[in-house]
Design an enzyme around this catalytic site. Structure first.
Site, PDB file in Angstrom:
ATOM      1  N   LYS A 124       0.834  -1.215   0.000  1.00  0.00           N
ATOM      2  CA  LYS A 124       0.000   0.000   0.000  1.00  0.00           C
ATOM      3  C   LYS A 124       0.861   1.255   0.000  1.00  0.00           C
ATOM      4  O   LYS A 124       0.667   2.163  -0.794  1.00  0.00           O
ATOM      5  CB  LYS A 124      -0.908   0.048   1.259  1.00  0.00           C
ATOM      6  CG  LYS A 124      -1.854  -1.097   1.416  1.00  0.00           C
ATOM      7  CD  LYS A 124      -2.723  -0.944   2.659  1.00  0.00           C
ATOM      8  CE  LYS A 124      -1.988  -1.012   3.981  1.00  0.00           C
ATOM      9  NZ  LYS A 124      -1.329  -2.308   4.266  1.00  0.00           N
ATOM     10  N   ARG A 172      -9.968   0.435   8.156  1.00  0.00           N
ATOM     11  CA  ARG A 172      -9.602  -0.952   8.454  1.00  0.00           C
ATOM     12  C   ARG A 172     -10.699  -1.713   9.170  1.00  0.00           C
ATOM     13  O   ARG A 172     -10.521  -2.882   9.507  1.00  0.00           O
ATOM     14  CB  ARG A 172      -8.387  -0.978   9.364  1.00  0.00           C
ATOM     15  CG  ARG A 172      -7.125  -1.071   8.577  1.00  0.00           C
ATOM     16  CD  ARG A 172      -6.004  -1.229   9.552  1.00  0.00           C
ATOM     17  NE  ARG A 172      -4.962  -0.371   9.115  1.00  0.00           N
ATOM     18  CZ  ARG A 172      -3.704  -0.745   8.974  1.00  0.00           C
ATOM     19  NH1 ARG A 172      -3.330  -1.940   9.297  1.00  0.00           N
ATOM     20  NH2 ARG A 172      -2.816   0.076   8.528  1.00  0.00           N
ATOM     21  N   ARG A 185      11.420  -5.593   5.142  1.00  0.00           N
ATOM     22  CA  ARG A 185      11.261  -4.169   4.838  1.00  0.00           C
ATOM     23  C   ARG A 185      12.269  -3.313   5.606  1.00  0.00           C
ATOM     24  O   ARG A 185      12.574  -3.562   6.759  1.00  0.00           O
ATOM     25  CB  ARG A 185       9.844  -3.712   5.206  1.00  0.00           C
ATOM     26  CG  ARG A 185       9.704  -2.181   5.129  1.00  0.00           C
ATOM     27  CD  ARG A 185       8.298  -1.693   5.249  1.00  0.00           C
ATOM     28  NE  ARG A 185       7.543  -2.426   6.241  1.00  0.00           N
ATOM     29  CZ  ARG A 185       6.215  -2.461   6.262  1.00  0.00           C
ATOM     30  NH1 ARG A 185       5.524  -1.824   5.348  1.00  0.00           N
ATOM     31  NH2 ARG A 185       5.599  -3.142   7.198  1.00  0.00           N
ATOM     32  N   ARG A 230      11.087  -1.391  11.140  1.00  0.00           N
ATOM     33  CA  ARG A 230       9.985  -1.055  12.043  1.00  0.00           C
ATOM     34  C   ARG A 230       9.886  -2.075  13.177  1.00  0.00           C
ATOM     35  O   ARG A 230      10.081  -3.263  12.965  1.00  0.00           O
ATOM     36  CB  ARG A 230       8.671  -1.072  11.258  1.00  0.00           C
ATOM     37  CG  ARG A 230       8.160   0.310  10.910  1.00  0.00           C
ATOM     38  CD  ARG A 230       7.067   0.285   9.879  1.00  0.00           C
ATOM     39  NE  ARG A 230       5.885  -0.472  10.257  1.00  0.00           N
ATOM     40  CZ  ARG A 230       4.796  -0.591   9.497  1.00  0.00           C
ATOM     41  NH1 ARG A 230       4.752   0.021   8.316  1.00  0.00           N
ATOM     42  NH2 ARG A 230       3.767  -1.289   9.877  1.00  0.00           N
ATOM     43  N   ARG A 287      -0.621  -9.207  13.135  1.00  0.00           N
ATOM     44  CA  ARG A 287      -1.243  -8.193  12.270  1.00  0.00           C
ATOM     45  C   ARG A 287      -2.056  -8.857  11.164  1.00  0.00           C
ATOM     46  O   ARG A 287      -3.124  -8.371  10.802  1.00  0.00           O
ATOM     47  CB  ARG A 287      -0.155  -7.287  11.672  1.00  0.00           C
ATOM     48  CG  ARG A 287       0.426  -6.318  12.699  1.00  0.00           C
ATOM     49  CD  ARG A 287       1.790  -5.802  12.313  1.00  0.00           C
ATOM     50  NE  ARG A 287       1.817  -5.114  11.045  1.00  0.00           N
ATOM     51  CZ  ARG A 287       2.923  -4.883  10.336  1.00  0.00           C
ATOM     52  NH1 ARG A 287       4.097  -5.281  10.798  1.00  0.00           N
ATOM     53  NH2 ARG A 287       2.857  -4.255   9.188  1.00  0.00           N
TER      54      ARG A 287
HETATM   55  P1  AP5 Z   1       4.802  -1.601   1.881  1.00  0.00           P
HETATM   56  O1  AP5 Z   1       4.504  -0.789   0.680  1.00  0.00           O
HETATM   57  O2  AP5 Z   1       5.543  -0.971   2.996  1.00  0.00           O
HETATM   58  O3  AP5 Z   1       3.464  -2.345   2.403  1.00  0.00           O
HETATM   59  P2  AP5 Z   1       2.193  -1.806   3.182  1.00  0.00           P
HETATM   60  O4  AP5 Z   1       1.004  -2.415   2.549  1.00  0.00           O
HETATM   61  O5  AP5 Z   1       2.237  -0.319   3.308  1.00  0.00           O
HETATM   62  O6  AP5 Z   1       2.422  -2.536   4.565  1.00  0.00           O
HETATM   63  P3  AP5 Z   1       2.311  -1.996   6.067  1.00  0.00           P
HETATM   64  O7  AP5 Z   1       3.043  -3.014   6.899  1.00  0.00           O
HETATM   65  O8  AP5 Z   1       2.729  -0.577   6.165  1.00  0.00           O
HETATM   66  O9  AP5 Z   1       0.837  -2.136   6.320  1.00  0.00           O
HETATM   67  P4  AP5 Z   1       0.145  -2.194   7.675  1.00  0.00           P
HETATM   68  O10 AP5 Z   1      -1.217  -2.006   7.248  1.00  0.00           O
HETATM   69  O11 AP5 Z   1       0.392  -3.377   8.495  1.00  0.00           O
HETATM   70  O12 AP5 Z   1       0.893  -1.060   8.539  1.00  0.00           O
HETATM   71  P5  AP5 Z   1       0.505   0.436   8.851  1.00  0.00           P
HETATM   72  O13 AP5 Z   1       1.732   1.216   8.939  1.00  0.00           O
HETATM   73  O14 AP5 Z   1      -0.564   0.884   7.963  1.00  0.00           O
HETATM   74  O15 AP5 Z   1       5.603  -2.907   1.378  1.00  0.00           O
HETATM   75  C1  AP5 Z   1       6.034  -3.898   2.290  1.00  0.00           C
HETATM   76  C2  AP5 Z   1       7.417  -4.435   1.862  1.00  0.00           C
HETATM   77  O16 AP5 Z   1       7.271  -5.164   0.644  1.00  0.00           O
HETATM   78  C3  AP5 Z   1       8.445  -3.326   1.559  1.00  0.00           C
HETATM   79  O17 AP5 Z   1       9.698  -3.773   1.959  1.00  0.00           O
HETATM   80  C4  AP5 Z   1       8.367  -3.156   0.032  1.00  0.00           C
HETATM   81  O18 AP5 Z   1       9.608  -2.715  -0.505  1.00  0.00           O
HETATM   82  C5  AP5 Z   1       8.021  -4.569  -0.418  1.00  0.00           C
HETATM   83  N1  AP5 Z   1       7.159  -4.588  -1.601  1.00  0.00           N
HETATM   84  C6  AP5 Z   1       6.146  -3.716  -1.931  1.00  0.00           C
HETATM   85  N2  AP5 Z   1       5.560  -4.096  -3.078  1.00  0.00           N
HETATM   86  C7  AP5 Z   1       6.196  -5.229  -3.488  1.00  0.00           C
HETATM   87  C8  AP5 Z   1       6.032  -6.084  -4.628  1.00  0.00           C
HETATM   88  N3  AP5 Z   1       5.099  -5.850  -5.556  1.00  0.00           N
HETATM   89  N4  AP5 Z   1       6.854  -7.167  -4.733  1.00  0.00           N
HETATM   90  C9  AP5 Z   1       7.810  -7.422  -3.768  1.00  0.00           C
HETATM   91  N5  AP5 Z   1       8.012  -6.630  -2.683  1.00  0.00           N
HETATM   92  C10 AP5 Z   1       7.204  -5.551  -2.545  1.00  0.00           C
HETATM   93  O19 AP5 Z   1      -0.111   0.289  10.323  1.00  0.00           O
HETATM   94  C11 AP5 Z   1       0.707  -0.028  11.415  1.00  0.00           C
HETATM   95  C12 AP5 Z   1      -0.112  -0.121  12.695  1.00  0.00           C
HETATM   96  O20 AP5 Z   1      -0.749   1.138  12.960  1.00  0.00           O
HETATM   97  C13 AP5 Z   1      -1.265  -1.121  12.672  1.00  0.00           C
HETATM   98  O21 AP5 Z   1      -0.828  -2.423  12.993  1.00  0.00           O
HETATM   99  C14 AP5 Z   1      -2.185  -0.530  13.738  1.00  0.00           C
HETATM  100  O22 AP5 Z   1      -1.715  -0.799  15.027  1.00  0.00           O
HETATM  101  C15 AP5 Z   1      -2.048   0.969  13.488  1.00  0.00           C
HETATM  102  N6  AP5 Z   1      -3.034   1.445  12.489  1.00  0.00           N
HETATM  103  C16 AP5 Z   1      -2.762   1.971  11.272  1.00  0.00           C
HETATM  104  N7  AP5 Z   1      -3.890   2.287  10.620  1.00  0.00           N
HETATM  105  C17 AP5 Z   1      -4.914   1.945  11.448  1.00  0.00           C
HETATM  106  C18 AP5 Z   1      -6.321   2.016  11.318  1.00  0.00           C
HETATM  107  N8  AP5 Z   1      -6.924   2.492  10.219  1.00  0.00           N
HETATM  108  N9  AP5 Z   1      -7.058   1.587  12.376  1.00  0.00           N
HETATM  109  C19 AP5 Z   1      -6.493   1.130  13.503  1.00  0.00           C
HETATM  110  N10 AP5 Z   1      -5.159   1.002  13.664  1.00  0.00           N
HETATM  111  C20 AP5 Z   1      -4.369   1.424  12.646  1.00  0.00           C
HETATM  112 MG    MG Z   2       2.468   1.015   4.924  1.00  0.00          MG
END
Ligand code: AP5
Ligand code: MG
Ligand code: ZN
Length: 217
Positions: free
Chosen positions: A13, A88, A127, A160, A171
């Site tokens: 994402k 989410r 990552r 992270r 997660r």
């Molecule tokens: P990346 O692009 O970083 O993936 P992402 O989908 O952004 O993954 P996140 O881990 O950030 O998602 P998340 O939803 O768990 O975390 P968030 O920060 O939102 O890519 C991942 C890796 O893969 C990278 O190394 C990249 O280079 C690689 N990659 C990308 N595309 C690729 C491809 N096509 N092929 C191969 N490799 C690839 O949330 C964190 C925490 O915050 C949550 O756990 C929760 O506690 C809280 N939180 C956030 N939002 C909410 C919400 N709306 N409600 C409640 N709690 C929330």
């Molecule tokens: Mg992200």
């Protein structure tokens, strides 16, 4: 353009939303990034969010909805936005509809990056993120030219705290129970599109841009 980028943890994402934000000149709104910034600053929000994030749980809806409501009221969102990691839960999705309705606008498109569960842990654990500019890398799939150094700005890369195999498992299970139901929620809206996120990063971007070409407003 009012966009939602959906997908499981590690689906890509953030990687894709950053490119779309740049191309279309709209802000990328990542609730995860907002919480991490608050943790770093040590604000009351950060202290509260940290407990949930390090356990791989969702931050409570009322807190998350509150920060998104404030963010979407800012001037830079007037021309559109791309939400990354929000909504989410069904409660968050309902709240988003209300926020947008009150602003006299609605969603343009909801794009889900679909990646098989078995690939997601490796993506998360490998990552690396730049401390200075926030650029995202992967030790295997998107490695920087020099180990632990950002290609874009020369900054130091870090991992992270919630990107361990154990917290990734948690997660992913929270995703399955709380967030996956949103796929059906948005499928009924007629603005839902799914992209094969197992492809190379550049090919995912290409498919995404093809979807966006046909999106209005
Ligand atoms: P990346 O692009 O970083 O993936 P992402 O989908 O952004 O993954 P996140 O881990 O950030 O998602 P998340 O939803 O768990 O975390 P968030 O920060 O939102 O890519 C991942 C890796 O893969 C990278 O190394 C990249 O280079 C690689 N990659 C990308 N595309 C690729 C491809 N096509 N092929 C191969 N490799 C690839 O949330 C964190 C925490 O915050 C949550 O756990 C929760 O506690 C809280 N939180 C956030 N939002 C909410 C919400 N709306 N409600 C409640 N709690 C929330
Ligand atoms: Mg992200
Ligand atoms: Zn950098």
């Amino acid at each position: 353009m009012q966009l939602i980028m959906m997908g499981a943890p590690g689906a890509g994402k953030g990687t894709q939303a950053a490119k779309i934000a740049k191309k279309y000149g709209i802000p990328q709104i990542s609730t995860g990034d907002m919480f991490r910034a608050a943790v770093k600053e040590g604000t009351p929000l950060g202290k509260k969010a940290q407990e949930y994030m390090s356990a791989g749980k969702l931050v409570p809806d009322e807190v998350t909805i509150g920060i998104v409501r404030e963010r979407l009221a800012k001037d830079d969102c007037a021309g559109g936005f791309i939400l990354d990691g929000f909504p989410r839960t069904v409660e968050q999705a309902d709240a988003l509809n209300e926020i947008l309705k009150a602003q006299g606008r609605s969603l343009s498109s909801v794009i889900n990056i679909s990646v098989p569960l078995e690939d997601l842990i490796e993506r998360g654990v490998g990552r690396r993120i730049c401390r200075s500019c926030g650029a995202t890398y992967h030790v295997k799939f998107h490695a920087p030219a020099k180990e632990n150094v950002c290609d874009a700005c020369g900054g130091e890369l870090y991992q992270r705290g919630d990107d361990t195999a154990e917290t990734m498992q948690k997660r992913l299970s929270v995703y399955e129970s709380s967030t996956r139901p949103l796929i059906d929620y948005y499928k009924q809206s007629g603005i839902y599109a799914e992209i094969d996120g197992k492809q190379k990063i550049e090919k995912v971007t290409e498919d995404l841009e093809n979807v966006l070409h046909s999106v209005k407003g």
